[in-house]
Design a protein around this motif. Structure first.
Motif, PDB file in Angstrom:
ATOM      1  N   GLU A   1     -11.257-105.766  39.768  1.00 48.23           N
ATOM      2  CA  GLU A   1     -12.020-104.788  40.548  1.00 48.23           C
ATOM      3  C   GLU A   1     -11.916-105.098  42.041  1.00 48.23           C
ATOM      4  O   GLU A   1     -11.808-104.189  42.872  1.00 48.23           O
ATOM      5  CB  GLU A   1     -13.487-104.790  40.108  1.00 48.23           C
TER       6      GLU A   1
ATOM      7  N   GLU B   1      -6.123-101.273  34.594  1.00 42.15           N
ATOM      8  CA  GLU B   1      -7.294-100.635  33.994  1.00 42.15           C
ATOM      9  C   GLU B   1      -8.359-100.352  35.049  1.00 42.15           C
ATOM     10  O   GLU B   1      -9.015 -99.302  35.014  1.00 42.15           O
ATOM     11  CB  GLU B   1      -7.867-101.529  32.898  1.00 42.15           C
TER      12      GLU B   1
ATOM     13  N   GLU C   1     -12.490 -90.764  33.542  1.00 41.21           N
ATOM     14  CA  GLU C   1     -12.556 -91.123  32.129  1.00 41.21           C
ATOM     15  C   GLU C   1     -11.317 -90.635  31.385  1.00 41.21           C
ATOM     16  O   GLU C   1     -10.811 -89.542  31.627  1.00 41.21           O
ATOM     17  CB  GLU C   1     -13.813 -90.502  31.506  1.00 41.21           C
TER      18      GLU C   1
ATOM     19  N   ARG D   1      -9.786 -96.625  35.950  1.00 40.83           N
ATOM     20  CA  ARG D   1     -11.199 -96.233  35.907  1.00 40.83           C
ATOM     21  C   ARG D   1     -11.586 -95.428  37.141  1.00 40.83           C
ATOM     22  O   ARG D   1     -12.441 -94.539  37.068  1.00 40.83           O
ATOM     23  CB  ARG D   1     -12.087 -97.478  35.782  1.00 40.83           C
TER      24      ARG D   1
END
Length: 217
Positions: free
Chosen positions: A83, A124, A132, A128
């Motif tokens: 992230e 991933e 969705e 995100r």
């Protein structure tokens, strides 16, 4: 033909995973470890840039080695690092024109698959941000007992490996469109009814013109 596929680096963002990892390590007191790794690989980087060795092969070896910098992290820590890299490097440098086009295609009901050599947790995290249901096919990491070993689970998913895993996901379904920026993306682009070269490197641009593929940028 309800699926579209897109590469990440150079295609959806001008950010680079390795730069994000380097910045994360600097921000967390691990600059010395990254500098040691970087300078150990510098001769190979120079040789690849000068055309003295295959650029993609060097990049794949670099990715495999860079994975070792994250060895020992647990799943939650890997997610947090991923992230951070997306927030601070990949997402701020995203190509808005390309993302807007993909958003319109998704609104028509098509599935989006991100196909990249980028490590799976980082891909991933980027997926995100795109909404969705976006599928991520990145380079998988080996986790044992909830801890990352520092090794990859299989080869780096670039070039033919990327196309192979996309083909498996499609299970015979036709691919509506694919987006890529460099020659290693060609095997993926060739699977699509509508291949799109995105801000392509010169060799891909020449191939796209020769084959009458659409070019963005």
């Amino acid at each position: 033909m309800n699926t579209i596929a897109a590469d990440l680096e150079g295609t959806l963002t001008i950010g680079e995973t390795w730069r994000g990892m380097a910045a994360w390590m600097q921000a967390h007191g691990l600059a010395a470890q990254y500098q040691w790794f970087f300078y150990r690989n510098l001769p190979g980087a120079v040789a690849a840039r000068l055309g003295l060795q295959d650029k993609r092969a060097f990049q794949d070896r670099f990715m495999e080695g860079a994975a070792g910098l994250l060895a020992g992290l647990g799943q939650a820590e890997l997610t947090a690092v991923s992230e951070w890299v997306v927030t601070n490097e990949l997402w701020p440098k995203r190509r808005l024109d390309v993302l807007d086009e993909l958003l319109r295609l998704r609104q028509d009901g098509r599935r989006l698959v991100l196909c990249s050599a980028t490590f799976q947790p980082i891909l991933e995290a980027f997926a995100r941000r795109m909404g969705e249901g976006v599928v991520a096919l990145g380079t998988p990491l080996e986790v044992e007992g909830g801890v990352f070993t520092g090794r990859l689970r299989g080869p780096v998913r670039s070039g033919a490996h990327k196309a192979e895993h996309l083909r498996k996901l499609l299970r015979g379904e036709a691919l509506y469109a694919a987006y890529g920026d460099s020659l290693p993306d060609v095997p993926m682009l060739e699977l699509a009814e509508q291949p799109v070269a995105v801000y392509p490197e010169p060799r891909l641009r020449a191939l796209a013109v020769e084959r009458n593929w659409r070019v963005i940028g």
